[in-house]
Structures are given as structure tokens and as C-alpha cells.
Design a protein around this motif. Structure first.
Motif, mmCIF file in Angstrom:
data_model
loop_
_atom_site.group_PDB
_atom_site.id
_atom_site.type_symbol
_atom_site.label_atom_id
_atom_site.label_comp_id
_atom_site.label_asym_id
_atom_site.label_seq_id
_atom_site.Cartn_x
_atom_site.Cartn_y
_atom_site.Cartn_z
ATOM 1 N N ALA A 142 18.995 17.620 74.046
ATOM 2 C CA ALA A 142 18.147 18.775 74.358
ATOM 3 C C ALA A 142 16.886 18.297 75.065
ATOM 4 O O ALA A 142 16.205 17.382 74.594
ATOM 5 C CB ALA A 142 17.788 19.535 73.086
ATOM 6 N N VAL A 143 16.583 18.904 76.185
ATOM 7 C CA VAL A 143 15.388 18.583 76.956
ATOM 8 C C VAL A 143 14.225 19.412 76.432
ATOM 9 O O VAL A 143 14.386 20.611 76.152
ATOM 10 C CB VAL A 143 15.633 18.881 78.450
ATOM 11 N N PRO A 144 13.031 18.820 76.254
ATOM 12 C CA PRO A 144 11.887 19.582 75.746
ATOM 13 C C PRO A 144 11.593 20.822 76.585
ATOM 14 O O PRO A 144 11.670 20.784 77.820
ATOM 15 C CB PRO A 144 10.735 18.571 75.835
ATOM 16 N N GLU A 145 11.263 21.901 75.910
ATOM 17 C CA GLU A 145 10.943 23.148 76.597
ATOM 18 C C GLU A 145 9.756 22.936 77.537
ATOM 19 O O GLU A 145 8.789 22.258 77.196
ATOM 20 C CB GLU A 145 10.615 24.232 75.576
ATOM 21 N N GLY A 146 9.854 23.493 78.729
ATOM 22 C CA GLY A 146 8.769 23.390 79.694
ATOM 23 C C GLY A 146 8.824 22.173 80.580
ATOM 24 O O GLY A 146 7.926 21.966 81.408
ATOM 25 N N THR A 147 9.870 21.343 80.454
ATOM 26 C CA THR A 147 9.996 20.165 81.311
ATOM 27 C C THR A 147 10.129 20.593 82.768
ATOM 28 O O THR A 147 10.894 21.495 83.101
ATOM 29 C CB THR A 147 11.217 19.325 80.905
ATOM 30 N N ASP A 148 9.379 19.950 83.639
ATOM 31 C CA ASP A 148 9.397 20.325 85.057
ATOM 32 C C ASP A 148 10.579 19.730 85.811
ATOM 33 O O ASP A 148 11.211 20.408 86.610
ATOM 34 C CB ASP A 148 8.096 19.876 85.735
ATOM 35 N N ARG A 165 29.339 17.722 80.729
ATOM 36 C CA ARG A 165 28.898 19.114 80.801
ATOM 37 C C ARG A 165 27.692 19.362 79.901
ATOM 38 O O ARG A 165 26.788 20.130 80.255
ATOM 39 C CB ARG A 165 30.055 20.042 80.424
ATOM 40 N N ALA A 166 27.662 18.693 78.746
ATOM 41 C CA ALA A 166 26.532 18.861 77.832
ATOM 42 C C ALA A 166 25.244 18.312 78.444
ATOM 43 O O ALA A 166 24.170 18.915 78.300
ATOM 44 C CB ALA A 166 26.834 18.168 76.501
ATOM 45 N N VAL A 167 25.331 17.177 79.115
ATOM 46 C CA VAL A 167 24.146 16.582 79.748
ATOM 47 C C VAL A 167 23.642 17.472 80.874
ATOM 48 O O VAL A 167 22.434 17.715 81.007
ATOM 49 C CB VAL A 167 24.466 15.166 80.260
ATOM 50 N N VAL A 168 24.548 17.987 81.696
ATOM 51 C CA VAL A 168 24.133 18.874 82.788
ATOM 52 C C VAL A 168 23.519 20.155 82.221
ATOM 53 O O VAL A 168 22.518 20.664 82.734
ATOM 54 C CB VAL A 168 25.310 19.189 83.715
ATOM 55 N N ALA A 169 24.105 20.682 81.139
ATOM 56 C CA ALA A 169 23.555 21.888 80.511
ATOM 57 C C ALA A 169 22.147 21.634 79.994
ATOM 58 O O ALA A 169 21.254 22.488 80.132
ATOM 59 C CB ALA A 169 24.464 22.345 79.373
ATOM 60 N N ALA A 170 21.921 20.473 79.398
ATOM 61 C CA ALA A 170 20.584 20.133 78.920
ATOM 62 C C ALA A 170 19.611 20.009 80.082
ATOM 63 O O ALA A 170 18.480 20.520 80.031
ATOM 64 C CB ALA A 170 20.628 18.833 78.121
ATOM 65 N N ALA A 194 28.953 19.602 88.706
ATOM 66 C CA ALA A 194 27.620 19.831 88.142
ATOM 67 C C ALA A 194 26.861 20.880 88.942
ATOM 68 O O ALA A 194 26.121 21.700 88.378
ATOM 69 C CB ALA A 194 26.842 18.517 88.112
ATOM 70 N N ARG A 195 27.042 20.871 90.259
ATOM 71 C CA ARG A 195 26.393 21.866 91.126
ATOM 72 C C ARG A 195 26.799 23.274 90.700
ATOM 73 O O ARG A 195 25.953 24.170 90.574
ATOM 74 C CB ARG A 195 26.789 21.602 92.577
ATOM 75 N N ASP A 196 28.087 23.484 90.486
ATOM 76 C CA ASP A 196 28.552 24.796 90.039
ATOM 77 C C ASP A 196 27.930 25.174 88.698
ATOM 78 O O ASP A 196 27.543 26.330 88.480
ATOM 79 C CB ASP A 196 30.076 24.795 89.912
ATOM 80 N N GLN A 197 27.811 24.182 87.816
ATOM 81 C CA GLN A 197 27.242 24.446 86.491
ATOM 82 C C GLN A 197 25.767 24.818 86.600
ATOM 83 O O GLN A 197 25.285 25.706 85.880
ATOM 84 C CB GLN A 197 27.435 23.225 85.599
ATOM 85 N N LEU A 198 25.034 24.151 87.478
ATOM 86 C CA LEU A 198 23.614 24.459 87.666
ATOM 87 C C LEU A 198 23.427 25.863 88.233
ATOM 88 O O LEU A 198 22.516 26.603 87.824
ATOM 89 C CB LEU A 198 22.975 23.425 88.592
#
Length: 319
Positions: A142-148, A165-170, A194-198
Motif C-alpha cells: 500500500a502506497v501512503p495516501e497523498g503520494t505524488d 497487478r497488486a503492485v500496479v494497483a498500489a 499495466a497501462r490498461d490497469q492504470l
């Protein structure tokens, strides 16, 4: 930043037996070129990490810097205040971010403590505010909320599909994301996925694509990749066994963002321009026509002069 990184790497293999360094490099090359994900740290000890840093950091730095620069051109009025580098190892992407923007705070996550230790050591005098934290790279991240900004470079190929997929989602929870993989057909397919996932997560593609529509390339027939020129130091030549003073690092990437970007992006040059007498042949990815071959001649005036100076990977307005 290029020279500061080179200086930090100088002498890195001092005291390491050449045979052991060579063996570590050979194993890393086999892993780098392999197709079987491990979901485990590739760098096992100080010898591995030293060999990796000497072997891969210069090329990784240049590839990531090229991708970040292309993204920065598309969002000239934006810069990150916080940056998380997922799977950052010894920190090449953190160095590249520092070479692209000033005034941000970087945090490197990796599952290999020896890589983090060496990365901290290399950056101590140049990037003293960077943080180096051990994390399992995969599901549950999980990436910290507000990360730029989140960067993920040369990592997705080490992961199984569900962890990937989990890393790209994070990463997609950040304001901006830049993902880089080797410039191979498989690396491109990982970036394409990953592009499609983003896009599904609500981000807009800023680079290299001039649009957020479906990629026009037919998988199996071609792949999207670019090249970054890497100057080889004597250390680099020693570890890689090469004699040339440079090499070209091939890479695939995607940059996506939630911040505002120009509404009419340029075409992107997706192959090395071909110079002919009085004309330039450009292979372009465009927002309105997909992949096109454009011939720019002297009669196009300023467009011709721009085309002659253009490089593979540059954005270029249609003439």
C-alpha cells in the motif's frame, strides 16, 4: 547527477575478488534475461548488490531519467513533493528523480536489505534525505495516501501476475506513476498490461503515448520501446566485459497521472528517424491515426528542421 552517481559507484568493487564479481554478474544477467518470475529478492548479498550496482545502475538511471524527462515535458507546471520507488534496490530511479525535479522527498522500498544498505551508502552525500525501507514487493503493498509520484523500474518482470497487478494497483493510488521495463517484447507486454490497469484506475496516460486509447500496436508483430545512451566508465566496462565507451539501453515505459496535461499532445517518434537527402522519415504514434509513417521534406520548412533534429522517443507536433 550523472557524474555524481558515477563518482559514487567508483571503487565499488574494490576488495571483491574479480571471479566472484564475474559470477554474480553472470547470474544477474541470466535472471535479467529470464522469463520465470521469482517473487523473491534477486540480490542476495553484498557481492550481488555491488555487482548489480556496477552492472545495472548506470543503464537503469539513464532509462528512468529518459522516461521521467518525457513525463516532465508533458506536465511542465507540476513537480512531486513525495516520491516512492517500489522495488528500487540500490536507488537508480531515486537518483533519476533527483536529476529531473528538485525539492522532493524520496523513499525507496525493496525486499533486499543488502540492496537498501548499499543504496543508502551510495546516496549518503548526494541524497541524504532519501529513506530506505524494507518491504515485501507484491500483494498487500500500500502506497501512503497523498503520494505524488511512484516509480517502478525493472521490477514487474520479477513478479508473478497476481503480485504484478497488486503492485500496479498500489502505484495507481498516487497522483502520478511511471513504470519502466526492459525494451523487449515481454517487457512491452508487461507495460501494456499495466497501462490498461492504470487507465482503469482513472489515470490519464501522459507519455510515451499521445493518447489514453487502446495501444495501436498488434502484440506479436511489434513492440513499443525506446533507447537511452549510456556512457561506460572503466568500472562499467570491467564488469560488463565490453570495450566500447557507450551502450544503448532499450526500455519500455508508461507515465500516467491524475494532474492536468495538455489536451492536444504531440505525436511520439517510436523508431529511430531515417534521414534521407532532403527528407526525414518518421514512424509516429498519434492521437488521431494511431501508427503512421510521416515523410517530412524541405518544403515543410520549420517542421523539416525540427524533424532533422528529432530523436527516437521525442514528442513531435504533426506538420
Amino acid at each position: 547527477m550523472h557524474e555524481e552517481l558515477r563518482a559514487a559507484l567508483a571503487g565499488l568493487l574494490d576488495g571483491l575478488p574479480p571471479k566472484r564479481a564475474a559470477q554474480a554478474v553472470e547470474r544477474l544477467i541470466a535472471n535479467y534475461r529470464g522469463t520465470t518470475p521469482t517473487d523473491a529478492p534477486v540480490l542476495r548479498d553484498r557481492a550481488d548488490v555491488a555487482a548489480y550496482a556496477a552492472y545495472r545502475m548506470p543503464a537503469t538511471f539513464e532509462a528512468v531519467h529518459a522516461a521521467l524527462t518525457a513525463f516532465a515535458v508533458r506536465v511542465p507546471d507540476w513537480s512531486p513533493a513525495t516520491h516512492v520507488d517500489i522495488g528500487g534496490g540500490t536507488g537508480a530511479a531515486t537518483w533519476a528523480a533527483a536529476a529531473t525535479w528538485d525539492g522532493h522527498r524520496s523513499t525507496v522500498w525493496d525486499w533486499a536489505q543488502p540492496a537498501l544498505d548499499l543504496g543508502r551508502e551510495l546516496a549518503a552525500d548526494v541524497l541524504p534525505e532519501a529513506q530506505w525501507q524494507r518491504r515485501v514487493i507484491g500483494e498487500g503493498l500500500a502506497v501512503p495516501e497523498g503520494t505524488d509520484l511512484v516509480t517502478v523500474s525493472y521490477v514487474l518482470g520479477e513478479l508473478r501476475p497476481e503480485a504484478r497487478r497488486a503492485v500496479v494497483a498500489a502505484a495507481a493510488t498516487a497522483r502520478s506513476v511511471v513504470l519502466i521495463e526492459p525494451g523487449t517484447p515481454d517487457g512491452y507486454l508487461r507495460i501494456r498490461e499495466a497501462r490498461d490497469q492504470l487507465i482503469e484506475a482513472g489515470l490519464r496516460i501522459a507519455a510515451p503515448c499521445p493518447h489514453s486509447d487502446t495501444c495501436p500496436i498488434v502484440p506479436g508483430e511489434d513492440w513499443c520501446h525506446f533507447a537511452a545512451r549510456v556512457s561506460r566508465s572503466s568500472l562499467h566496462r570491467q564488469v560488463k566485459g565490453g570495450s566500447l565507451s557507450y551502450e544503448d539501453e532499450k526500455f519500455s515505459y508508461v507515465a500516467a497521472t491524475r494532474v492536468a496535461v495538455p489536451t492536444e499532445p504531440p505525436a511520439r517518434i517510436v523508431r529511430k528517424p531515417q534521414l534521407r537527402k532532403g527528407q526525414v522519415l518518421l514512424d509516429l504514434c498519434t492521437a488521431d491515426e494511431g501508427l503512421v509513417r510521416s515523410t517530412v521534406t524541405k518544403r515543410h520548412g520549420e517542421s523539416y528542421r525540427a524533424a532533422r533534429d528529432a530523436s527516437w522517443g521525442d514528442g513531435l507536433p504533426r506538420h
